[in-house]
Design an enzyme around this catalytic site. Sequence first.
Site, PDB file in Angstrom:
ATOM      1  N   ASP A 331      17.410  86.948  20.933  1.00 55.28           N
ATOM      2  CA  ASP A 331      16.389  87.657  21.704  1.00 55.28           C
ATOM      3  C   ASP A 331      16.391  87.188  23.162  1.00 55.28           C
ATOM      4  O   ASP A 331      16.670  86.025  23.460  1.00 55.28           O
ATOM      5  CB  ASP A 331      15.028  87.379  21.055  1.00 55.28           C
ATOM      6  N   GLU A 360      20.524  89.950  23.414  1.00 55.83           N
ATOM      7  CA  GLU A 360      19.724  91.039  23.989  1.00 55.83           C
ATOM      8  C   GLU A 360      19.835  90.949  25.507  1.00 55.83           C
ATOM      9  O   GLU A 360      19.259  90.079  26.141  1.00 55.83           O
ATOM     10  CB  GLU A 360      18.265  90.945  23.569  1.00 55.83           C
TER      11      GLU A 360
END
Length: 617
Positions: A331, A360
């Site tokens: 993330d 990400e």
Amino acid sequence: MKQTLIFIMALFSFLGWSNHSKAIDIQQIAPTYWWAGMKNPELQILLHGTDVASCSVSITGENISLKETVRQENPNYLLLYLDLSKAAPQTFQITLKQGKKSKIIPYELKQRTRKGCEIQGFTAGDVLYLIMPDRFADGNPDNDVIPGMLEDKVDRNEQYARHGGDLKGIADHLDYISDLGVTAIWLNPTQENDMPNSSYHGYAITDYYQIDRRFGGNEEFKQLVDQAHAKGLKVVMDMIFNHCGSENYLFKDKPSKDWFNFRSEYVQTSFKTASVMDIHASDYERKIATDGWFTEVMPDLNQRNRHVARYLIQSSIWWIEYAGINGIRQDTHPYADFDFMSEWCKEVLDEYPHFNIVGETWLNSNVLVSYWQKDSKLAVPRNSNLPTVMDFPLTDLMNKAFDEETTDWANGLYRLYDYQTQDFVFADPMNLLIFLDNHDTSRFYQKEEDTRNLTRFKQAVTFLLTTRGIPQIYYGTEILMAAEKSNGDGTLRQDFPGGWAGDKTNCFTAEGRTELQNEAFNYIKKLLNWRKGNDVISKGSLKHFSISNGVYVYERKYGDRSAVVIMNGTGKPQTLTLAPYKEVLPQTTATDFISGKTVTLQDKLELKERETLLLTF
């Protein structure tokens, strides 16, 4: 008076004895066990307990040496660094002494049951199916609420509340997922999020070594991975190194203030991570973007602290070794320290050479995204060591392209052609995660009434599953689930119909789906199963042609086999002169995989409005 004095002295004596005899209290050990034979022979063991720093430490084990004992600002922590380079599997003893008190902690060094090279990561031959566990299916209602956890209710009518989905719900529907034709599942975070509210999404981790008990716990997660593997499905685990939840014991009882950025004081991030690679950026811009916090309840971890770095790296390796996962989605990758993330990727891939990590990289151009991919020429002399990046700019284009009229120089499918002409900026275009939507974006269909336009769906899905890269499909896309981000992130993460007892509809079955949903489902299923194991797509080259008469033509080729996509991006019939495409049309007839019809490829090809052909040779 004398008797009173004697009583008080006796009381103090008793209290002193009672305090002295109190056992050494250890509340957390991380990790709880490890493995012999890892490539990195160093092991950090974090001990958390009342005044544990005042203890002396000794290790009793065969060929295990205590390299370093680290005490932090907070006396409730001890960090032990062990050298395991010559250690065999065994249970050794950590002995803590505090005055006359002592505590022996048995610590297991396990035998590895799998070699690092045996774990196969996800590749361009895979399609990831993204699931938010709380919203997919509730297989075990008994774990919906766990006594003692801060969020103590479920409410399916509230978009930010827990709804009760769990790992058993996913396990119960692995046949559905496998039959659909995807080859991997990516789960939004499953680690513990013991937060007072909005804990459903999983991005505020409170224990890096514990699966949230409302999902089922560690052993159930491992079982799910094994069950998925048995059905030919890989498993990708969501991880978050940039921040944790404010209820994490590492924040509530900080080892030291510099475990978190800005000395553990809340400072809001700017979210402008382009400053990391901006050669003109001020020092302030870079610092506020990467060191600032997402929210006050998500403290920003300081990965430049070597103890934090080792804790995070070990936690990820622990999950790979423990559960046998095939990949990690990291993330908010650019928000964490670049050098740390680079070292983390390198260390994981050194241990597991065939593993894969996708970061990400939510940036607004291919140039900015490309900077974060392993071996990027734009990042030299830096190297992220991150194999796969998320192609957010392509997502934006796909959400426009299939609504617009394509011209030879603009709009519609031209956007996709033009963008891919710039793939030279990527070190490896095949290692781009490509997607129409995910848990953070509006769904591909934002409104229910828009789903009636199934041509849009078919063209988008065909492109997604035949162009370069690693496709990801968000759960519910196959049944035309619709949602718009402006209505709240929780609405992007609706419950899958049929995942809960008593649901009025069950879209896991053909009988429970509408005619339109079944048409969409069957279309994507057919393409997914054609794609599975197809080297033309997983390994093949991509050759494309500039837009002509609003039509986009491209080829995927591997060896003597190929697939050619011909897509009309206009709302009217088109006539395509075939002479420019002869190099990818080796025969005068071909079968359209989508319709099953034979297509004649002579001088011209007549295409219906928005028609798509997938020709196989």
